[in-house]
Write an enzyme that holds these catalytic residues in place. Structure first.
Site, PDB file in Angstrom:
ATOM      1  N   ASP A 145       0.727  -1.223  -0.178  1.00 33.33           N
ATOM      2  CA  ASP A 145       0.104   0.031  -0.131  1.00 33.33           C
ATOM      3  C   ASP A 145       1.015   1.451  -0.070  1.00 33.33           C
ATOM      4  O   ASP A 145       2.078   1.266   0.483  1.00 33.33           O
ATOM      5  CB  ASP A 145      -0.885   0.112   1.417  1.00 33.33           C
ATOM      6  N   ASP A 172      -1.832  -0.760   6.134  1.00 31.85           N
ATOM      7  CA  ASP A 172      -1.823  -0.098   7.317  1.00 31.85           C
ATOM      8  C   ASP A 172      -3.204   0.056   7.912  1.00 31.85           C
ATOM      9  O   ASP A 172      -3.430   0.682   9.134  1.00 31.85           O
ATOM     10  CB  ASP A 172      -0.900   1.194   7.483  1.00 31.85           C
TER      11      ASP A 172
END
Length: 718
Positions: free
Chosen positions: A359, A565
């Protein structure tokens, strides 16, 4: 932890008692060997004394092992304790018959159960210590949570009382003041504030919380008072979930461990059959095979001794310990290095990964804004003009009163150009969470925040009709009195170790991809900096699309790890073979993640990968040793060398060898710590050299005359 510590102390007492009995037994043998004449020393070598020692061992420290082994045998699921129990009981039984019926001509070997139990208990104690170490490393995680909360006693919020967090119930209302950590997971019922949730979601900017918003225990309330309704009581918080990850890590078995357990079960039946075959062979054919001098009394006595030796030497302790000890050391090492690992199956799977998907926000970037540029209107755009330095100083004077990350970035940039802190006029500072702040500075009304905010505070003209679109950057507006004085750009900094990690993974032949919900030019800019090719970058993707991309990679026979996250990564993390959460991505991210990088450093990914490979290498070494030991040891114990060399493996020697094999496996697992430390030095040593080169380059640039103040500020921020 208290329960585990209690079990460890109990195990330690049993171990000490067992080895004390073993020491006394050995003392008797050694005194006899050296020909000591004293009567009291002779008593230490007597048959009755050794019978007593053996009985004490079986009824004392060995009782639990033997009972567990016999219960497992009767249930039809024999384990390693079954062979320990059968070996100890058969040795004791044969020796007792030999002692009480001398005319049988059998030999006694009461020391065998004593030594067998002592070595087995030593291996078990080492295993328990490894488990305790792995768990105790995690207990400090809960220390960041407040121990008390302000319980609201009446509806108007005028009266509160401090109570322990574990006494709160669902539905209780608590008050969270600015600067406090939220003590429990709950829902905001009154108030407005910004909350720093970076450790949970990975998003760099604080989130505005209004009535109805959810808050997580451990997040930081920045600038407003909130009334929160408790939704998860006591220790049932996101932080508590992390500790439960470690509990899972100790109980979840790797596929290779399940294989070892299955083999151990069948192995036990096989050894029992071999023991019976050994007895039948030597009792029926021993007299014909060996001369009378080697029969050591009678063929039945020798057959009993050798069959007991087979049971003892083949105890699958080494086989049973091979995988769990390595996995326990691996998970414990991960815990001490800030890596939460969800058990041995994860270490096994991660060692085979060939594709890693990152990400962007909060993963490849640090999640902390840094000022990059100040833009002021030209004379043609506005009759009022301020320099970049003046705009930065005025904004910093206002933001010095806030705890917002963007405000901190502005203050840090101003301090980098020797900004002397200017105090705002008393009583003029005001902040609206999620919008901005305003105050009077040097008789000027200065507002900093969104365009809507500065317009609400008097700015009636916007000379910047089109705001510049800078890659990976955002902007705040600065208003002075009724004029828009300038724009301050800031960006979420790319992690300093991101490029090194990506390059290291690529050198290892691992495919690296990046997914982002950001616009295309921002995503490609970050990818170009860290070294990910454009064709492996997907931008403006939604959570469902991230999951779809992971599934497509898996369909191509790839073993995929996803590094994320926040909540938006949860679906992709869950669908990947190995989900890796950054920092304390302790919300939805870590709930579905296999690994959590608690140090919030991307370089920990390399540590986790290396740890998984070394752990699996250690497991394979342990299994090879365990199988090789049994392949060699069982035939010797069965008397294969007796006709050729006259060598006989007594149960006591067999017990010692069995114990040493278990200790060897455990020591090899513990050496994993040393091997991993050496690998870490190699990995981080090279990265340290890269950092030194970059810093020296920055120093060279800084020594040149840099005219732009923000360039200097960025250097200091970096």
């Amino acid at each position: 932890m208290e329960e585990k510590q209690h079990r460890l102390k109990e195990s330690g007492r049993e171990l000490a008692f067992s080895w004390a009995l073993c020491a006394v037994c050995l003392f008797g043998h050694f005194s006899h060997f050296f020909g000591a004449k004293a009567a009291w020393i002779h008593a230490f070598h007597s048959t009755g004394f050794h019978l007593s020692l053996s009985l004490f061992t079986l009824l004392g420290p060995g009782r639990k092992l033997i009972l567990d082994g016999m219960k497992s045998l009767f249930r039809g699921a024999p384990n390693m304790n079954t062979l320990v129990g059968l070996g100890a009981l058969s040795s004791f039984t044969v020796s007792t018959l030999a002692a009480f019926i001398p005319k049988l001509g059998w030999k006694t070997f009461f020391e065998e159960p004593i030594m067998l139990i002592a070595f087995v208990l030593l291996g078990r104690n080492l295993e328990q210590r490894a488990k305790i170490k792995a768990t105790s490393d995690m207990t400090g995680i809960l220390s960041i949570l407040p121990s008390k909360a302000r319980l609201l006693l009446n509806s108007d919020g005028s009266s509160t009382v401090d109570v322990p967090c574990n006494s709160l119930s669902v539905g209780d209302l608590i008050v969270v003041l600015p600067g406090d950590r939220v003590p429990v997971d709950g829902i905001v019922r009154a108030g407005r504030s910004t909350i720093d949730e970076s450790s949970f979601t990975g998003e760099p900017l604080p989130v505005t919380k209004l009535p109805g918003s959810q808050v997580a225990a451990g997040s930081i309330n920045l600038n407003g008072t909130l009334t929160v309704e408790v939704r998860r009581p006591g220790g049932e918080t996101a932080m508590g979930d992390i500790v439960r990850l470690v509990e899972e890590a100790q109980s979840r078995e790797a596929p290779v461990q399940r294989l070892a357990d299955k083999v151990s079960g069948h192995f036990t039946y096989g050894v029992m059959a071999l023991s019976a075959a050994t007895f039948l062979f030597w009792s029926l054919f021993g007299a014909r095979t060996l001369p009378a001098a080697l029969l050591q009394g009678s063929s039945v006595s020798l057959a009993l001794q050798l069959s007991c030796s087979v049971l003892v030497v083949a105890c699958p302790c080494a086989l049973g310990l091979a995988t769990p000890t390595a996995m326990l050391v691996g998970t414990s090492l991960g815990a001490t290095r800030g890596l939460l690992l969800r058990g041995g199956s994860i270490l096994e799977k991660f060692s085979m990964v060939n594709s890693i998907v990152f990400d962007k926000t909060g993963t490849l970037t640090v999640g902390r804004p840094v000022v990059t540029k100040v833009l002021t209107p030209s004379r043609q755009q506005s009759s009022y003009s301020w320099s970049e330095v003046e705009v930065l100083k005025l904004a910093a004077a206002v933001e010095a009163n806030t705890v917002h990350p963007v405000g901190k970035a502005i203050v840090e940039a101003a301090q980098a150009i020797n900004f002397q802190n200017v105090k705002v006029a008393d009583g003029t500072f005001m902040e609206e969470p999620g919008s901005g702040a305003v105050a009077t500075v040097d008789n000027k009304r200065v507002s900093v925040g969104t365009l809507d905010w500065v317009q609400r505070n008097g700015v009636n003209k916007n000379p910047f009709q089109v705001v510049e679109d800078h890659k990976n950057q955002s902007v705040v507006y600065v208003g002075v009195d009724n004029n828009l004085a300038g724009l301050i750009y800031f960006e979420d900094q790319i992690r300093e170790d991101a490029r090194q990690v990506v390059e290291s993974l690529s050198r290892q032949g691992i495919n690296v991809y990046m997914l982002s919900g950001d616009k295309r030019n921002t995503a490609e800019y970050v990818a170009s900096v860290v070294g990910i090719p454009k064709e492996k970058v997907l931008s403006e993707v939604k959570p469902a699309e991230k999951k779809k991309f992971i599934s497509e990679l898996q369909q191509d026979q790839n073993i995929v790890a996803m590094v994320g996250d926040g909540i938006n990564d949860a679906a992709a993390l869950a669908s990947s073979h190995i989900g890796i959460a950054m920092g304390g991505g302790v919300g939805a991210a870590s709930d579905v993640s296999s690994i959590v990088l608690m140090g919030n450093k991307l370089s920990q990914l390399l540590d986790a990968l290396e740890l998984s490979r070394l752990t699996m290498k250690t497991v394979k070494q342990n299994l090879w040793w365990a199988f090789a030991y049994n392949i060699v040891g069982i035939p010797i114990a069965a008397g294969m060398l007796l006709p050729v060399t006259g060598t006989v493996l007594t149960p006591s020697i067999a017990g010692a060898l069995m114990g040493l094999s278990s200790i060897g496996v455990t020591l090899n697992s513990l050496l994993l710590r040393l091997r991993f430390s050496e690998k870490q030095k190699q990995i981080h040593g090279s990265s340290a050299n890269i950092k030194t080169y970059v810093y020296s380059d920055l120093l060279d640039n800084r020594n040149k005359k840099v005219k732009h103040p923000i360039s200097d500020a960025r250097w200091k921020g970096a």
